[in-house]
Write an enzyme that holds these catalytic residues in place. Structure first.
Site, short mmCIF file in Angstrom:
data_model
loop_
_atom_site.label_atom_id
_atom_site.label_comp_id
_atom_site.label_asym_id
_atom_site.label_seq_id
_atom_site.Cartn_x
_atom_site.Cartn_y
_atom_site.Cartn_z
CE LYS A 112 16.95 1.66 -20.24
NZ LYS A 112 16.70 3.10 -20.42
CD GLU A 129 8.11 3.34 -20.72
OE1 GLU A 129 8.50 4.43 -20.30
OE2 GLU A 129 8.78 2.63 -21.48
CB SER A 135 18.16 2.43 -25.55
OG SER A 135 19.00 3.55 -25.81
CE1 TYR A 148 -26.64 15.11 -36.45
CE2 TYR A 148 -27.06 17.08 -37.76
CZ TYR A 148 -26.23 16.04 -37.40
OH TYR A 148 -24.99 15.93 -37.97
CD GLN A 159 -19.77 15.87 -39.83
OE1 GLN A 159 -20.82 15.84 -40.47
NE2 GLN A 159 -18.70 16.50 -40.25
CB THR A 211 -0.90 0.04 1.25
OG1 THR A 211 -0.08 0.11 2.41
CG2 THR A 211 -1.79 -1.21 1.35
CG HIS A 212 0.38 4.34 1.46
ND1 HIS A 212 -0.36 5.50 1.45
CD2 HIS A 212 -0.28 3.50 2.31
CE1 HIS A 212 -1.39 5.39 2.27
NE2 HIS A 212 -1.38 4.18 2.79
CE LYS A 233 -20.88 10.43 -37.61
NZ LYS A 233 -21.35 11.36 -36.62
CG ASN A 238 13.67 0.92 -22.50
OD1 ASN A 238 14.26 0.79 -21.42
ND2 ASN A 238 14.11 1.68 -23.49
N1 ARG Z 1 -22.41 13.62 -41.21
C1 ARG Z 1 -23.49 13.89 -40.32
C2 ARG Z 1 -23.15 13.46 -38.89
O1 ARG Z 1 -22.21 12.77 -38.73
C3 ARG Z 1 -24.68 13.12 -40.77
C4 ARG Z 1 -25.97 13.78 -40.40
C5 ARG Z 1 -26.11 15.05 -41.12
N2 ARG Z 1 -27.40 15.57 -40.95
C6 ARG Z 1 -27.70 16.81 -41.33
N3 ARG Z 1 -28.90 17.20 -41.16
N4 ARG Z 1 -26.79 17.60 -41.82
O2 ARG Z 1 -23.79 13.80 -37.95
#
Ligand code: ARG
Length: 473
Positions: free
Chosen positions: A286, A293, A280, A320, A325, A158-159, A328, A288
């Site tokens: 070395k 890491e 290295s 929306y 966008q 611990t610690h 993603k 590593n």
């Molecule tokens: N490329 C857009 C996104 O990833 C798709 C949806 C676009 N919708 C719109 N009404 N412009 O969100």
């Protein structure tokens, strides 16, 4: 195809400015959604036909074209161009190339807003399984090393200070337990993500007699969304997914840090296989632990992905907004980061050599058996508060003398406390300390063997979950 395909433009007098087009384009990353978008298109075509909006012949042509397009995407024969704003635009172009004007019928009752939300749910649900496979592989590697080290003594800390002896198998399984919780989190997340936005259209549903429940079923969702506005505005499933991947990142960073320590010259508890270590460019000696890491380092971008999406969503008006966008890339990055990291860690762990001798030598160091003395006194009726005090005095005496607890003479023991006698030395071994830990979940070889069996059983059931198909086809 010379005409540029756009999904909008009727009311616009000219094309978009280059700067707008460059900012707006997402196809370079959302192209990953193509197979899921096509699955959604297939389901949508069927409900359009059921509603009488495509005749049986048109449906047949539509489905054949979608199959052909899917194969062409998979082979790389069909690729998005820089003129395709996003995956939906590119795929509509592909459909128009195959079907002519009939291809334009598929967009009825559907919007990119419900499409993109659907695609991303499908993509993440699918990749959550892939992530689970990789998590199970790492957990397997740790569990196999644990099985070899059920009886291996190690200095539990611990610690980062020597605390009490543990078995190294127990320690390794302590890195498996968080991964088991991560797997549970993924499955739990999946049950909430399994809601279908398709049918919500842009935000208000559709005036066409569509069948969102049939679409949901075909796409492997448990139900259609109960509110079309929420369905296109909701990105909880992305944020929650990124919380799970951020936490996985944190777990891996803690494992990584320990491997860095264990492989240092100072510890020397573990030796990495050459294939999973780096050298290295200047220091020939070395070796590593770069994988460990990177496990530590990559937690930053995984946590960053979660913060990016939460910050992007905060204060957004329903429904929306184009801000969304930005949901993603962090999600794709988290999947790709863990897809690189987890196999490397699994390989590093499964090929490492545990230096049992070095661990054994380090275990009793630092008065790690002091608690055994206190517990011995407690078993003889001494209140723990007093037992703690007496043991502390023994440690202080040893520190002054530069000796270990077992080196104290019978007289020393008596002088410190009348409760002590020479039989206390029976608990002053690592073996007895470990063997006395018999309660469930503790570090003794017995409970660790039980834990190991439970973990192996759980991993077997996760292996099954991880290969379930999301989109039944
Ligand atoms: N490329 C857009 C996104 O990833 C798709 C949806 C676009 N919708 C719109 N009404 N412009 O969100």
């Amino acid at each position: 195809m010379t005409e540029k395909t756009s999904l909008w433009g009727g009311r616009f007098s000219g094309g978009p400015a280059d700067a707008l087009a460059r900012l707006s384009v997402s196809v370079q990353f959302d192209w990953r959604l193509a197979p899921y978008d096509i699955a959604g298109s297939r389901a949508h075509a069927r409900v359009l036909a059921a509603a009488g909006l495509l005749d049986p012949d048109e449906l047949g042509q539509m489905l054949a074209a979608l199959d052909d397009l899917e194969a062409a995407c998979a082979s790389g024969e069909f690729r998005p161009t820089i003129d395709d704003e996003d995956v939906h635009t590119a795929l509509e172009r592909g459909l128009l190339e195959r079907l002519g004007t009939l291809g334009g019928k598929l967009r009825a009752g559907r919007s990119r807003n419900d499409q993109v939300a659907t695609d991303l749910r499908l993509y993440l649900r699918d990749h959550a399984r892939g992530l689970a496979v990789a998590l199970v592989e790492l957990a397997d590697a740790l569990t196999e090393q644990a099985a070899l080290n059920v009886n291996t003594a190690a200095p539990g800390m611990t610690h980062l200070q020597h605390a009490q002896p543990v078995t190294f198998g127990h320690w390794l399984l302590a890195h498996v337990q968080p991964l088991l919780r991560d797997l549970e989190r993924l499955r739990d997340w999946d049950s909430r993500a399994a809601i279908s936005p398709l049918g919500s259209g842009a935000l208000a549903g559709s005036s066409l007699p569509l069948d969102p429940a049939a679409v949901a079923k075909e796409l492997g969702f448990t139900a259609p969304a109960p509110n079309s506005m929420d369905a296109v505005a909701d990105r909880d499933f992305v944020a929650e997914f990124l919380f799970v991947t951020a936490l996985i990142g944190v777990h891996l960073s803690r494992l990584g840090e320990e491997v860095v320590l264990w492989t240092s010259t100072e510890f020397g508890w573990v030796e990495l296989d050459d294939a999973f270590a780096t050298g290295s460019s200047i220091m020939p000696q070395k070796k590593n632990a770069d994988i460990a890491e990177l496990a530590r380092g990559k937690s930053g971008r995984l946590i960053g992905g979660l913060v990016t999406v939460l910050t992007m969503l905060k204060g957004l008006p329903l429904t929306y907004d184009r801000d969304m966008q930005e949901d993603k890339e962090p999600a794709f990055d988290a999947i790709e980061t863990l897809g690189l990291l987890l196999p490397a860690l699994a390989g590093m762990i499964s090929t490492m050599t545990v230096r049992v001798d070095r661990l054994a030598a380090a275990t009793p160091v630092g008065f790690s058996l002091a608690t055994e003395v206190a517990d011995w006194l407690v078993r003889r009726g001494v209140p723990f508060r007093e037992a703690h005090e007496i043991t502390g005095q023994l440690v202080a005496l040893c520190s002054v003398r530069g000796c270990e607890l077992e080196d104290l003479t019978d007289d020393d023991l008596k002088t410190v406390s009348g409760h002590l006698d020479p039989s206390v030395r029976n608990v002053l071994t690592v073996e007895s300390a470990l063997a006395s830990r018999t309660t469930p979940g503790s570090t003794g070889p017995g409970p660790v063997a039980d834990q190991l069996a439970t973990v192996q059983h759980k991993l077997d059931s996760w292996r099954q979950w991880a290969v379930e198909k999301v989109v039944p086809r």
